[in-house]
Design an enzyme around this catalytic site. Sequence first.
Site, PDB file in Angstrom:
ATOM      1  N   ASP A 125      50.276  37.411  41.712  1.00  0.00           N
ATOM      2  CA  ASP A 125      50.423  38.750  41.138  1.00  0.00           C
ATOM      3  C   ASP A 125      49.581  39.766  41.922  1.00  0.00           C
ATOM      4  OD1 ASP A 125      52.245  38.208  39.123  1.00  0.00           O
ATOM      5  OD2 ASP A 125      50.697  37.605  37.708  1.00  0.00           O
ATOM      6  N   GLY A 126      48.420  39.291  42.413  1.00  0.00           N
ATOM      7  CA  GLY A 126      47.557  40.173  43.224  1.00  0.00           C
ATOM      8  C   GLY A 126      48.309  40.668  44.469  1.00  0.00           C
ATOM      9  N   ASN A 163      49.438  47.813  36.826  1.00  0.00           N
ATOM     10  CA  ASN A 163      48.723  47.089  35.767  1.00  0.00           C
ATOM     11  C   ASN A 163      47.885  48.037  34.905  1.00  0.00           C
ATOM     12  OD1 ASN A 163      49.503  44.468  36.113  1.00  0.00           O
ATOM     13  ND2 ASN A 163      47.652  43.797  37.168  1.00  0.00           N
ATOM     14  N   ALA A 171      33.198  47.213  26.060  1.00  0.00           N
ATOM     15  CA  ALA A 171      31.851  47.201  25.459  1.00  0.00           C
ATOM     16  C   ALA A 171      31.407  48.584  24.977  1.00  0.00           C
ATOM     17  CB  ALA A 171      30.850  46.616  26.462  1.00  0.00           C
TER      18      ALA A 171
HETATM   19  P1  NAP Z   1      41.577  39.013  41.085  1.00  0.00           P
HETATM   20  O1  NAP Z   1      40.296  39.267  40.364  1.00  0.00           O
HETATM   21  O2  NAP Z   1      41.563  38.252  42.378  1.00  0.00           O
HETATM   22  O3  NAP Z   1      42.654  38.265  40.108  1.00  0.00           O
HETATM   23  C1  NAP Z   1      42.895  38.691  38.843  1.00  0.00           C
HETATM   24  C2  NAP Z   1      43.827  37.719  38.124  1.00  0.00           C
HETATM   25  O4  NAP Z   1      44.730  38.518  37.338  1.00  0.00           O
HETATM   26  C3  NAP Z   1      44.683  36.834  39.011  1.00  0.00           C
HETATM   27  O5  NAP Z   1      44.735  35.542  38.457  1.00  0.00           O
HETATM   28  C4  NAP Z   1      46.035  37.518  38.952  1.00  0.00           C
HETATM   29  O6  NAP Z   1      47.108  36.621  39.144  1.00  0.00           O
HETATM   30  C5  NAP Z   1      46.045  38.021  37.542  1.00  0.00           C
HETATM   31  N1  NAP Z   1      46.981  39.111  37.261  1.00  0.00           N
HETATM   32  C6  NAP Z   1      47.270  40.217  37.988  1.00  0.00           C
HETATM   33  N2  NAP Z   1      48.188  40.966  37.366  1.00  0.00           N
HETATM   34  C7  NAP Z   1      48.498  40.319  36.211  1.00  0.00           C
HETATM   35  C8  NAP Z   1      49.376  40.595  35.150  1.00  0.00           C
HETATM   36  N3  NAP Z   1      50.123  41.691  35.122  1.00  0.00           N
HETATM   37  N4  NAP Z   1      49.423  39.717  34.112  1.00  0.00           N
HETATM   38  C9  NAP Z   1      48.669  38.609  34.105  1.00  0.00           C
HETATM   39  N5  NAP Z   1      47.828  38.290  35.085  1.00  0.00           N
HETATM   40  C10 NAP Z   1      47.729  39.142  36.126  1.00  0.00           C
HETATM   41  O7  NAP Z   1      42.246  40.430  41.333  1.00  0.00           O
HETATM   42  P2  NAP Z   1      43.618  40.809  42.017  1.00  0.00           P
HETATM   43  O8  NAP Z   1      44.407  39.585  42.343  1.00  0.00           O
HETATM   44  O9  NAP Z   1      43.322  41.779  43.096  1.00  0.00           O
HETATM   45  O10 NAP Z   1      44.325  41.572  40.793  1.00  0.00           O
HETATM   46  C11 NAP Z   1      43.799  42.776  40.273  1.00  0.00           C
HETATM   47  C12 NAP Z   1      43.948  42.681  38.793  1.00  0.00           C
HETATM   48  O11 NAP Z   1      42.943  41.820  38.292  1.00  0.00           O
HETATM   49  C13 NAP Z   1      43.713  43.972  38.055  1.00  0.00           C
HETATM   50  O12 NAP Z   1      44.879  44.761  37.998  1.00  0.00           O
HETATM   51  C14 NAP Z   1      43.270  43.473  36.691  1.00  0.00           C
HETATM   52  O13 NAP Z   1      44.332  43.462  35.750  1.00  0.00           O
HETATM   53  C15 NAP Z   1      42.858  42.048  36.914  1.00  0.00           C
HETATM   54  N6  NAP Z   1      41.494  41.859  36.436  1.00  0.00           N
HETATM   55  C16 NAP Z   1      41.334  40.998  35.381  1.00  0.00           C
HETATM   56  C17 NAP Z   1      40.077  40.834  34.841  1.00  0.00           C
HETATM   57  C18 NAP Z   1      39.934  39.906  33.669  1.00  0.00           C
HETATM   58  O14 NAP Z   1      40.927  39.317  33.233  1.00  0.00           O
HETATM   59  N7  NAP Z   1      38.736  39.782  33.119  1.00  0.00           N
HETATM   60  C19 NAP Z   1      38.972  41.503  35.352  1.00  0.00           C
HETATM   61  C20 NAP Z   1      39.178  42.348  36.426  1.00  0.00           C
HETATM   62  C21 NAP Z   1      40.458  42.531  36.970  1.00  0.00           C
HETATM   63  P3  NAP Z   1      47.408  35.866  40.543  1.00  0.00           P
HETATM   64  O15 NAP Z   1      46.421  34.729  40.590  1.00  0.00           O
HETATM   65  O16 NAP Z   1      48.829  35.406  40.393  1.00  0.00           O
HETATM   66  O17 NAP Z   1      47.228  36.858  41.653  1.00  0.00           O
END
Ligand code: NAP
Length: 270
Positions: free
Chosen positions: A45-46, A123, A186
């Site tokens: 997804d990233g 997102n 928070a």
């Molecule tokens: P990352 O920190 O390397 O990965 C974030 C995770 O979020 C990966 O497992 C990614 O899936 C998953 N993801 C991305 N879009 C999603 C969606 N629409 N639904 C469910 N899971 C999703 O960051 P990145 O790969 O650059 O992605 C950026 C995204 O990370 C941001 O848009 C944000 O939503 C998310 N994020 C999540 C958290 C958290 O959950 N605590 C914290 C910060 C950011 P893949 O492994 O398939 O790439």
Amino acid sequence: MKFAIVSRGDERSDKIKAKMKQYLIDFDLLYDTETPELVISVGGDGTFLEAFRRYVDKLDTTAFLGVHTGHLGFYTDWTSDEIEKLVIEIAKTPFHVVEYPLLEVIIRFSNDEKKSLRSLALNETTIKTVEGSVVFDVQIRGEHFETFRGDGLCISTPSGSTAYNKALGGGIIHPSLESIQITEIASINNRVFRTIGSPLILPKHHTCLLRPLRKDSFIIAFDHITRSFTNVKSIQCRVAKERVRFVRYRPFPFWNRVRDSFVTEVKRDE
Ligand code: NAP
């Protein structure tokens, strides 16, 4: 048809990208990274977020498709062993398009009345600060709603509701509902500061405006891209008029993806 492929950049994804590119060229499709009609992301997804960002200015003419080289994703439904089948679909079948809502963010600055920055997110956007807490006057539809103090706010799209928003306790929204969701990161609740404490879901015609009350420097993320901004006067969020277009050659029901990603148990090798 003109196509482009964005790979996560690891060896496996690069190999699949090379294979798909050659197969599609053999079918007389044109590889064109400038104005592709179809953008294929190979990775997770990233990677899909990165493909979206690269072509965010061409959403009217570009449709996206995701191949995953790790686990099932929310934007990636094809697996690497289905490449031949997928290539034949792309070459032979006109694609069906499904559209999902996007978030529009407009940042206005206090040092230059005319300057503003508009961005779209697939997102979410998150607004935080480097140290201490953020303090915002939160307006909804032009009316004061609350004064928020805390680590920050996350404003997400329905398709982003399964990402950071979910980790913050936000609800999962079906992407057919044109809406944005505001979740707290928070929040500080005491006798001076009081926030609603639960996620808010705004319909298409409602705008959320954040006005900083203390600092005016913020760390603002648009999906996977994080930037710092100073002299921020306000941050406006609403459902964008643009939409993202996903290519579908077979059904990819949202609730199945939610179930398979979060509920279905995956057997691990001991
Ligand atoms: P990352 O920190 O390397 O990965 C974030 C995770 O979020 C990966 O497992 C990614 O899936 C998953 N993801 C991305 N879009 C999603 C969606 N629409 N639904 C469910 N899971 C999703 O960051 P990145 O790969 O650059 O992605 C950026 C995204 O990370 C941001 O848009 C944000 O939503 C998310 N994020 C999540 C958290 C958290 O959950 N605590 C914290 C910060 C950011 P893949 O492994 O398939 O790439």
